[in-house]
Design an enzyme around this catalytic site. Structure first.
Site, PDB file in Angstrom:
ATOM      1  N   SER A 243       1.206  -1.264   0.233  1.00 35.35           N
ATOM      2  CA  SER A 243      -0.261   0.149  -0.339  1.00 35.35           C
ATOM      3  C   SER A 243       0.905   1.189   0.312  1.00 35.35           C
ATOM      4  O   SER A 243       0.752   2.066   0.474  1.00 35.35           O
ATOM      5  CB  SER A 243      -0.783   0.220   1.316  1.00 35.35           C
ATOM      6  OG  SER A 243      -0.047   0.342   2.479  1.00 35.35           O
TER       7      SER A 243
ATOM      8  N   LYS B 124      -6.016   4.264   8.574  1.00 34.76           N
ATOM      9  CA  LYS B 124      -5.455   5.240   8.157  1.00 34.76           C
ATOM     10  C   LYS B 124      -5.876   6.666   7.882  1.00 34.76           C
ATOM     11  O   LYS B 124      -5.117   7.803   8.023  1.00 34.76           O
ATOM     12  CB  LYS B 124      -5.374   4.650   6.074  1.00 34.76           C
ATOM     13  CG  LYS B 124      -4.151   3.673   6.837  1.00 34.76           C
ATOM     14  CD  LYS B 124      -4.606   2.844   5.167  1.00 34.76           C
ATOM     15  CE  LYS B 124      -3.184   1.368   5.188  1.00 34.76           C
ATOM     16  NZ  LYS B 124      -3.110   0.893   3.568  1.00 34.76           N
TER      17      LYS B 124
HETATM   18 CA   LIG Z   1       0.944   3.003   3.405  1.00 36.27          CA
END
Ligand SMILES: [Ca+2]
Ligand SMILES: [Ca+2]
Ligand SMILES: [Ca+2]
Ligand SMILES: [Ca+2]
Ligand SMILES: [Ca+2]
Ligand SMILES: [Ca+2]
Ligand SMILES: [Ca+2]
Ligand SMILES: [Ca+2]
Ligand SMILES: [Ca+2]
Ligand SMILES: [Ca+2]
Ligand SMILES: [Ca+2]
Ligand SMILES: [Ca+2]
Lengths: 203, 203, 203, 203, 203, 203
Positions: free
Chosen positions: C98, C141
């Site tokens: 990611s 996140k």
């Molecule tokens: Ca990341």
């Protein structure tokens, strides 16, 4: 012993001292250069050396590569040839940092052409700046050196106190020289640089 | 201590601080360059360094390679020579990121010819942009520094709060300098660049 | 926060978002080039990156190497210098795909000289053609980004549905921008290319 | 589907078919070249490919390198650039030989500039001489292709008998083309080579 | 069988014989050269080959590289191209030294342009001097060869005694040729070198 | 035995002696050079050699590369060709240092063009300076040599005492030559250097 039979009868061989499960032992570090133009390059390490001992060889080599001018040796010979460090016997695994001084001495002997004195053995870790750092097994190493007919043993200065634990009899006939810098090792272990042969004048 | 005996008496050696199972300890990072034309190249890392510590060395080297102009050091010497970073003692495994500032300082000392001040020790992770990141074991490291006769210790700014846990007595006689960027480390740890020797005029 | 203290205050640093056992976290990807002529070459990856994350770095680098003209960056600088990607903290193992958008952004920032906007964080896998592929942990996140003072978060378009599971309060004050191609990421995250400084005419 | 959104909308991407624990799946093989002069060289393989799949990529690349003239592709572009083969998703481990035809097609598409037809998917091992060898999971792969909107599937000729086990309904609307040589795959999967654009004459 | 369909219809493919858990089997060794100027170099070995079989490939290659003049093949083509040896099927692990003659034959076929006779299969270890050394599984290999339509099988001379254990019926219709040197293998297995095409004179 | 059938009928093959679980055995060390310009370089070692035996090969090669002038062999041929050492049988794992003399002899035979005497076998570790060091299994090796029709066996001088344990009958018809330096091995094992053919004058 026939001088020709001595392991140190050619430049590039130095006498070290090791500790094994069965006490101390003498070991020989052999250094060799290939002739130029044989396709060899880089460094080869043999003798079933462990990680720490391989790093000792890298340190010895870097020390030599960084001090060629000072040591008056031709390090540029390392550029176009392969250099090989071997520690017999080939099938016996070996490890530890204490052969550092021996490896450095073998390399400088090889590159200078100065033989190592056959009566001298040595033990000590070397740092990258040439410091001689302490090692273990001083007593066993001295015993092994004496048994092998060695008369001078170089040990790290920081191991000097260990001599108190060595029986008097062992030290009889042995000259033990504590050293703090590998330059001292080289001075004590190597024969003088060859001079031009004297001319014999016949008048 | 005889100045000549100091580990930092030559450029390329910096004093770090480590934490071991038995408390804090002083460690030395040694950096060396081969002479040109010896066939050496690339980077050699020795001292039984673990993965993280090897990466610290790569970061230190990249930092130096990317900031040569700013640091006024001749990074082009790295192109045709081998560079070697060693952390004695050779047989002791070491790991962790906290020697980053010490490795960077040793390299800049080597390439600039500026010696590291013998009274200064340091600890701190370095990022690729030169940030000094926090580390562990501040108290043990200060104790070890003091025991070794160090008088100035550089620690990461983000570790400043850890000083509250350090007994007053430990900090007596110690100057602790929190730093946020490795440039501050270099300024505090390195001796000034050598100037051309003053000429003595005899009239 | 002092602008000079910001991690992204130099080109080559981009703000990513990760998920750890303890929730989300902000991470920084640092990219650096060596100066030419220092002997460095190839790619160095540090930060205890796992296999998948190392592959992300290779993909980011190949993307940049294949799109230099389109991105108006000087990829030829990669030919004679070493490039280094680091993700602090040095001792923390990291893995997963990611950070692909973050790595690509850090590299383009480095090569273009355009800084990354300090208020922007991003997460997303990148394919070799620049597609932004979906990732996990959107909610954590976003929470981590908000806690770190970030105001704009770039997420993969294919993660847009995940926003339904994010509490209203989290999204307050956050601009979330779904992106499908890494070109969109670069446009949103990088500051404009520097122009020649305006001349001040004094008549 | 917006043509621009198609994965195969750029040369270098081909549609393959895989079998996972959860049935069949469509996968994309992405091939990319770096621009010349970026220091990239050799082959990079990413996508958590297993040993067998990495060998498939080597076979595909050798096939292309040995048949450039016959395939009318500029294999000399491989000499001064890096080539990269990636199979998303980056975190999913993949293995097996059945992507051989897909990898070969992606490479030839990249080097010829001919896009892969978006309605075509394929599966088959390739030998070094271009033979298409049989694979497993025909039924699951056809189901996955159909679900993804694919209308033409290329399978190995030696798998033709497996079609007997595929329910009639699955084959409705699917054209299945058995192939014995990878040249047939390329002919069926690639769009024609671009011609010089027609000039519009305005008299 | 359509001659075009034969695996050995192009130079570089030779028919070997293997023993698996399920009896004997025919295997094909495929050798390929890249075109010059594609950046390929060195040797690539694929087909999930075990250590011993990879060494067989190295021996075959060294044999060819050392006997180019004698074999009248252009070994200098190996200098600026990559050579690849593959043994399908790609996912089946293979090991053992008995494909040595087959690998040598495939390489000489490739470099000479002489096809391998489709009716010939072979088995035998090769030493570096070209000796054909004995192998196992003669009976199973002959059965597999016969089932595959092979009519001539080359076996090591030192395996001749094994033929006593092979039922009469198996040997019917099979010509078994014991060989002691790989030169005999090449003579028996390769078609003659191509001559310049005859000109048809029309008067 | 037909002289042409002898393993040592070409330069580069020397006869060694090994100890296996089942007693002693004769083994052949084969050395080969590629022709120049085939892209081969460096050293290839095959025969499922263990770590210690691979190091023996490196020692043999370094010895030869360092003593070309003295041995009157053209070591520069090693620069632009690949050298390969193989010990059949290919599938049998082998290890230990005792083939050192055999490997050195095979290499010198190869590079000098002097064949090894077919009636001579040898065993012994070699150090980097050419010392022949002691090995094990003297009795079994002599038995194996005798069974193979060997009439002269070279053993390390430091193994001479082991001959006391060898039954009288074994030594009948065997000449055992103790050697201390590999130069003695070469002198005893190699046929003389070829001279220019005598011209037959017909007056
Ligand atoms: Ca990341
Ligand atoms: Ca170890
Ligand atoms: Ca020692
Ligand atoms: Ca680790
Ligand atoms: Ca430290
Ligand atoms: Ca992994
Ligand atoms: Ca595997
Ligand atoms: Ca597939
Ligand atoms: Ca194995
Ligand atoms: Ca076989
Ligand atoms: Ca071993
Ligand atoms: Ca032997």
């Amino acid at each position: 012993q026939d001088p020709e039979e001595r392991r140190t009868s050619v430049p590039g061989v130095a006498t070290g001292l090791a500790v094994t499960g069965a006490g101390g032992d003498v070991l020989f570090v052999e250094a060799a250069l290939s002739e130029p133009g044989t396709g060899a390059q880089g460094v080869t390490l043999t003798g079933q050396l462990g990680d720490v001992m391989k790093e000792s060889a890298q340190i010895a080599l870097s020390y030599v590569r960084g001090h060629g001018k000072e040591l008056r040796i031709s390090t540029e010979r390392l550029a176009d040839r392969g250099v090989h460090l071997h520690v017999p016997a080939g099938a016996v695994p070996k490890d530890g940092p204490s052969a550092g001084v021996t490896m450095t001495t073998a390399l400088v002997s090889l590159l200078s052409g100065r033989k190592v004195r056959p009566e001298v053995a040595m033990t000590g870790e070397v740092s990258l700046t040439g410091r001689v750092l302490p090692i273990g097994g001083v007593k066993q190493k001295l015993l092994a050196a004496k048994a092998a007919g060695i008369t001078t043993v170089l040990i790290p200065q920081r191991n000097e106190a260990d001599l108190d634990d060595v029986p008097e009899g062992v030290l009889d006939g042995l000259t033990v020289r504590p050293v703090a810098d590998v330059r001292e090792v080289l001075e004590l272990a190597l024969t003088p640089a060859a001079k031009a042969p004297e001319k014999v004048l016949v008048a």
